[in-house]
Design a protein around this motif. Structure first.
Motif, PDB file in Angstrom:
ATOM      1  N   ASP A 112      -9.710  22.089  42.095  1.00 12.34           N
ATOM      2  CA  ASP A 112      -8.513  22.701  41.529  1.00 12.34           C
ATOM      3  C   ASP A 112      -8.776  23.393  40.195  1.00 12.34           C
ATOM      4  OD1 ASP A 112      -9.014  20.395  40.111  1.00 12.34           O
ATOM      5  OD2 ASP A 112      -6.893  19.876  39.844  1.00 12.34           O
ATOM      6  N   ALA A 113     -10.028  23.607  39.850  1.00 11.88           N
ATOM      7  CA  ALA A 113     -10.350  24.293  38.593  1.00 11.88           C
ATOM      8  C   ALA A 113     -11.456  25.321  38.860  1.00 11.88           C
ATOM      9  CB  ALA A 113     -10.749  23.283  37.515  1.00 11.88           C
ATOM     10  N   PHE A 114     -12.665  25.073  38.366  1.00  8.44           N
ATOM     11  CA  PHE A 114     -13.743  26.057  38.512  1.00  8.44           C
ATOM     12  C   PHE A 114     -14.752  25.646  39.569  1.00  8.44           C
ATOM     13  CE2 PHE A 114     -12.274  26.670  34.093  1.00  8.44           C
ATOM     14  CZ  PHE A 114     -11.916  28.003  34.182  1.00  8.44           C
ATOM     15  N   HIS A 115     -15.238  26.627  40.315  1.00  6.90           N
ATOM     16  CA  HIS A 115     -16.273  26.407  41.322  1.00  6.90           C
ATOM     17  C   HIS A 115     -17.528  27.148  40.859  1.00  6.90           C
ATOM     18  CE1 HIS A 115     -12.849  26.278  44.573  1.00  6.90           C
ATOM     19  NE2 HIS A 115     -12.610  25.484  43.532  1.00  6.90           N
ATOM     20  N   LEU A 116     -18.630  26.430  40.714  1.00  7.98           N
ATOM     21  CA  LEU A 116     -19.898  27.069  40.383  1.00  7.98           C
ATOM     22  C   LEU A 116     -20.352  27.915  41.570  1.00  7.98           C
ATOM     23  CD1 LEU A 116     -22.368  27.352  38.487  1.00  7.98           C
ATOM     24  CD2 LEU A 116     -23.276  25.264  39.515  1.00  7.98           C
ATOM     25  N   ILE A 117     -20.724  29.166  41.305  1.00  9.97           N
ATOM     26  CA  ILE A 117     -21.117  30.034  42.424  1.00  9.97           C
ATOM     27  C   ILE A 117     -22.528  30.588  42.257  1.00  9.97           C
ATOM     28  CG2 ILE A 117     -18.791  30.662  43.119  1.00  9.97           C
ATOM     29  CD1 ILE A 117     -19.085  33.268  41.548  1.00  9.97           C
ATOM     30  N   GLY A 118     -23.102  30.545  41.034  1.00  5.04           N
ATOM     31  CA  GLY A 118     -24.479  30.965  40.840  1.00  5.04           C
ATOM     32  C   GLY A 118     -24.702  32.468  40.910  1.00  5.04           C
ATOM     33  N   HIS A 119     -23.862  33.155  41.651  1.00  2.00           N
ATOM     34  CA  HIS A 119     -23.972  34.608  41.857  1.00  2.00           C
ATOM     35  C   HIS A 119     -22.604  35.042  42.367  1.00  2.00           C
ATOM     36  CE1 HIS A 119     -24.946  38.343  44.069  1.00  2.00           C
ATOM     37  NE2 HIS A 119     -25.991  38.433  43.240  1.00  2.00           N
ATOM     38  N   PRO A 120     -22.095  36.224  41.933  1.00  2.00           N
ATOM     39  CA  PRO A 120     -20.753  36.639  42.369  1.00  2.00           C
ATOM     40  C   PRO A 120     -20.539  36.612  43.878  1.00  2.00           C
ATOM     41  CG  PRO A 120     -21.510  38.068  40.607  1.00  2.00           C
ATOM     42  CD  PRO A 120     -22.667  37.165  40.963  1.00  2.00           C
ATOM     43  N   PHE A 121     -21.610  36.793  44.665  1.00  2.00           N
ATOM     44  CA  PHE A 121     -21.506  36.741  46.123  1.00  2.00           C
ATOM     45  C   PHE A 121     -22.485  35.706  46.678  1.00  2.00           C
ATOM     46  CE2 PHE A 121     -20.286  40.875  44.549  1.00  2.00           C
ATOM     47  CZ  PHE A 121     -19.019  41.033  45.110  1.00  2.00           C
ATOM     48  N   GLY A 122     -22.679  34.643  45.876  1.00  2.00           N
ATOM     49  CA  GLY A 122     -23.712  33.660  46.167  1.00  2.00           C
ATOM     50  C   GLY A 122     -23.510  32.867  47.432  1.00  2.00           C
ATOM     51  N   LYS A 123     -22.270  32.491  47.743  1.00  2.00           N
ATOM     52  CA  LYS A 123     -22.063  31.630  48.908  1.00  2.00           C
ATOM     53  C   LYS A 123     -22.511  32.328  50.184  1.00  2.00           C
ATOM     54  CE  LYS A 123     -19.050  27.888  50.135  1.00  2.00           C
ATOM     55  NZ  LYS A 123     -17.827  27.154  49.796  1.00  2.00           N
ATOM     56  N   LYS A 124     -22.265  33.615  50.245  1.00  2.00           N
ATOM     57  CA  LYS A 124     -22.689  34.372  51.419  1.00  2.00           C
ATOM     58  C   LYS A 124     -24.204  34.534  51.438  1.00  2.00           C
ATOM     59  CE  LYS A 124     -21.045  38.191  54.201  1.00  2.00           C
ATOM     60  NZ  LYS A 124     -20.096  39.313  54.287  1.00  2.00           N
ATOM     61  N   LEU A 125     -24.804  34.648  50.236  1.00  2.00           N
ATOM     62  CA  LEU A 125     -26.236  34.899  50.134  1.00  2.00           C
ATOM     63  C   LEU A 125     -27.051  33.615  50.264  1.00  2.00           C
ATOM     64  CD1 LEU A 125     -28.393  37.043  49.648  1.00  2.00           C
ATOM     65  CD2 LEU A 125     -28.049  36.750  47.194  1.00  2.00           C
ATOM     66  N   VAL A 383     -23.786  31.932  33.789  1.00  2.00           N
ATOM     67  CA  VAL A 383     -23.609  30.942  34.857  1.00  2.00           C
ATOM     68  C   VAL A 383     -22.244  31.193  35.498  1.00  2.00           C
ATOM     69  CG1 VAL A 383     -23.689  28.500  35.460  1.00  2.00           C
ATOM     70  CG2 VAL A 383     -24.928  29.309  33.436  1.00  2.00           C
ATOM     71  N   PRO A 384     -22.173  32.059  36.520  1.00  2.00           N
ATOM     72  CA  PRO A 384     -20.877  32.446  37.080  1.00  2.00           C
ATOM     73  C   PRO A 384     -20.154  31.302  37.781  1.00  2.00           C
ATOM     74  CG  PRO A 384     -22.649  33.817  37.965  1.00  2.00           C
ATOM     75  CD  PRO A 384     -23.286  32.762  37.155  1.00  2.00           C
ATOM     76  N   HIS A 385     -18.848  31.216  37.540  1.00  2.00           N
ATOM     77  CA  HIS A 385     -17.947  30.300  38.227  1.00  2.00           C
ATOM     78  C   HIS A 385     -16.741  31.110  38.695  1.00  2.00           C
ATOM     79  CE1 HIS A 385     -20.247  27.530  35.708  1.00  2.00           C
ATOM     80  NE2 HIS A 385     -19.717  26.495  36.308  1.00  2.00           N
ATOM     81  N   ILE A 386     -16.056  30.602  39.699  1.00  2.00           N
ATOM     82  CA  ILE A 386     -14.814  31.236  40.143  1.00  2.00           C
ATOM     83  C   ILE A 386     -13.668  30.245  39.945  1.00  2.00           C
ATOM     84  CG2 ILE A 386     -15.057  30.521  42.575  1.00  2.00           C
ATOM     85  CD1 ILE A 386     -13.871  33.295  43.303  1.00  2.00           C
ATOM     86  N   ALA A 387     -12.527  30.747  39.510  1.00  2.00           N
ATOM     87  CA  ALA A 387     -11.362  29.891  39.290  1.00  2.00           C
ATOM     88  C   ALA A 387     -10.677  29.627  40.627  1.00  2.00           C
ATOM     89  CB  ALA A 387     -10.387  30.544  38.314  1.00  2.00           C
ATOM     90  N   GLY A 388     -10.782  28.384  41.123  1.00  2.00           N
ATOM     91  CA  GLY A 388     -10.130  28.027  42.384  1.00  2.00           C
ATOM     92  C   GLY A 388      -8.619  27.998  42.259  1.00  2.00           C
ATOM     93  N   GLU A 389      -8.154  27.681  41.071  1.00  2.00           N
ATOM     94  CA  GLU A 389      -6.729  27.726  40.720  1.00  2.00           C
ATOM     95  C   GLU A 389      -6.620  28.265  39.297  1.00  2.00           C
ATOM     96  OE1 GLU A 389      -4.321  27.089  42.738  1.00  2.00           O
ATOM     97  OE2 GLU A 389      -5.423  26.118  44.380  1.00  2.00           O
TER      98      GLU A 389
END
Length: 513
Positions: A112-125, A383-389
């Motif tokens: 419900d806060a920040f998700h570490l992603i490592g790269h803006p399109f990291g999950k796909k990569l 260290v990129p993160h995305i705001a889940g909420e």
């Protein structure tokens, strides 16, 4: 006449011409909504008032990544907010310069806060099976299971492997330099050395020579894709990188399978995956004896994904640090002389022996140099993160859901520390100064919070070993040209010229093991 010509036009063209005003209106509405959405999310943050539709500032970022992030840092600093906003390929971004605000992000990695992603399109990569995408108890349990990989005993095993690989590669560099008589850029040779080190330390006995060759090619595809536009279509670098990662994960998963069998048969650990699988197989067998399902995250391909995470963390970051270390030592001959003297007191190239763990621990000044290299030029600057909420980051600003936030560990490294622009290992060596304690919250090169780097001791050991061996067997001189030490992204930061040096053998007899 005109009516006759109109009748000859294709029906599709006529329909398109009739729809053109509506299409133009739709595009205009999209642009307007996007601009208004951006301004609403931006709020009081400094940043561009208008953005290019969908693309935003991506052209500037791709053309000059260092310059783009310098602009973000300047906006955050000059505004006094510690934050800056921008827009990249349909995504709202927030740059974080302030160390305490970065800590707030690192401390709140959860669904419900920040998700570490490592790269803006990291999950796909990177794929699904990656440590950086995990949360909570599941994440804590996996980190507990990984902990045996970095015990003193395990690190001692790795140190012997690291020394052999480092010396073999540096020996080849010296031969190449002697044959050419010219300065050689060591970034790519360092990267190749680190790739062999990582392969051998992590899964050494389980990779054939053919697998290593394919591995190197796929990792190169991955590196290129990291810096490319995220176009997941045939023929594009991003697609080649994604497919390369899938092959790498399968290869590493097969190594885990082989290690499981060997550890179950009572073999002694020879590499990282062995230390990991030794404990894992004990838990798997205990679960089977109790009639339970295997513990989570023990599947071969899942483990392959986690091993790839380790590989990525160790590979390019280490290449960056080795290059900056060589450049810094060349620029500071007093530091170089102290490192050489300290190493010579515990080890000689002519000794016929590798450095033991005790000797590595005794080199306190060289360890301080390694820490200062990482502070002075932290390899992964962001260290990129995305705001889940939506998340209230300050009293006056809430990060909107879906925003990508970029805590800057590079900027933090230059906050708090006295004379931060000076390369000064004494800050980590002096008992009086102890800046590693006083300014610990600004030393964020290995992250903080639940996702702090598990392998930081391994990474620092590797840098210490390289420094100790390199300065003992090689005399070197930097080929200094205008702008040679400007940081460029490859994907971690490295000197602009690839760290060109003249090399010459220093020791009477080059060590061979």
């Amino acid at each position: 006449m005109e009516l006759a010509m109109v009748e000859l036009l294709p029906a599709g063209f006529l329909a398109l011409r009739a729809a053109a005003p509506y299409l133009a209106a739709a595009v205009a509405l999209y642009v307007l909504v996007e601009q208004l959405s951006y301004l609403r999310k931006k709020g009081p943050l400094p940043g561009p008032s208008l953005v290019v539709p969908f693309l935003g500032s991506v052209a500037q970022m791709v053309r000059d990544p260092a310059g783009f992030w310098d602009v973000q840092a300047a906006r955050a600093r000059e505004s006094g907010t510690g934050l800056a906003a921008d827009f990249l390929i349909g995504r709202f971004i927030v740059f974080i310069r302030d160390s305490e605000l970065s800590h707030r992000v690192f401390a709140n990695v959860r669904p419900d806060a920040f998700h570490l992603i490592g790269h803006p399109f990291g999950k796909k990569l990177f794929g699904e099976h990656n440590l950086i995408y995990m949360f909570g108890d599941d994440h804590k349990d996996l980190r507990r299971r990984i902990a045996p990989n970095f015990t003193p005993q395990a690190l001692s095993t790795y140190a012997a492997i690291q020394q052999r690989v480092i010396l073999a590669h540096v020996g080849r560099w010296l031969d190449q330099s002697a044959a050419s008589g010219e300065a050689m850029p060591i970034r790519v040779p360092c990267r190749d050395m680190n790739l062999e080190t990582s392969q051998t330390v992590f899964v050494g006995p389980y990779l054939t020579e053919k697998a290593r060759e394919r591995f190197a090619k796929d990792y190169t595809l991955f590196n290129v894709g990291l810096m490319a536009l995220p176009v997941d279509l045939p023929g594009f670098a991003f697609r080649r990188a994604r497919l390369g990662v899938a092959r790498l994960v399968r290869t590493l998963g097969d190594c885990a399978r082989q290690s499981k069998a060997r550890m179950r048969a009572g073999g002694e650990p020879e590499c990282l995956v062995d230390y990991w699988m030794q404990e894992t197989m004990r838990e798997v067998d205990e679960a089977a004896a109790a009639g339970l399902a295997p513990p989570a995250h023990t599947d071969d391909e899942e483990i392959g994904g986690f091993l790839f995470d380790f590989l990525f963390a160790a590979q390019d970051a280490s290449t960056s640090s080795l290059c900056w270390a060589v450049s810094a030592l060349d620029a500071h001959p007093d530091v170089l002389a102290r490192v050489r003297a300290e190493v010579a007191a515990v080890w000689s190239p002519e000794s016929g022996e590798l450095m033991t763990a005790e000797k590595i621990q005794a080199m306190k000044y060289t360890q301080a140099v390694a820490r200062e290299v990482v502070r002075y030029r932290p390899p992964a600057t962001l260290v990129p993160h995305i705001a889940g909420e939506s998340f209230q980051l300050t009293e006056w600003y809430t990060v909107p859901k879906g925003a990508i936030v970029f805590p800057s560990v590079y900027e933090s490294s230059f906050q708090g520390f006295p004379t931060p622009d000076a390369f000064d290992p004494e800050r980590f060596f002096s008992e009086e100064r102890r800046e590693d304690v006083a300014y610990k919250r600004n030393f964020l090169a290995f992250g903080a919070g639940a996702h702090q780097c598990l392998g930081q001791r391994y990474a620092l050991n590797h840098l210490v070993l390289f420094l100790a061996l390199f300065v003992s067997v090689a005399d070197f001189r930097r080929d200094r040209t205008d702008g040679c030490d400007e940081p460029v992204y490859m994907p971690t930061i490295v000197p602009k010229d690839g760290c060109c040096v003249y090399l010459k053998q220093r020791c009477a007899r080059f060590p061979s093991f």
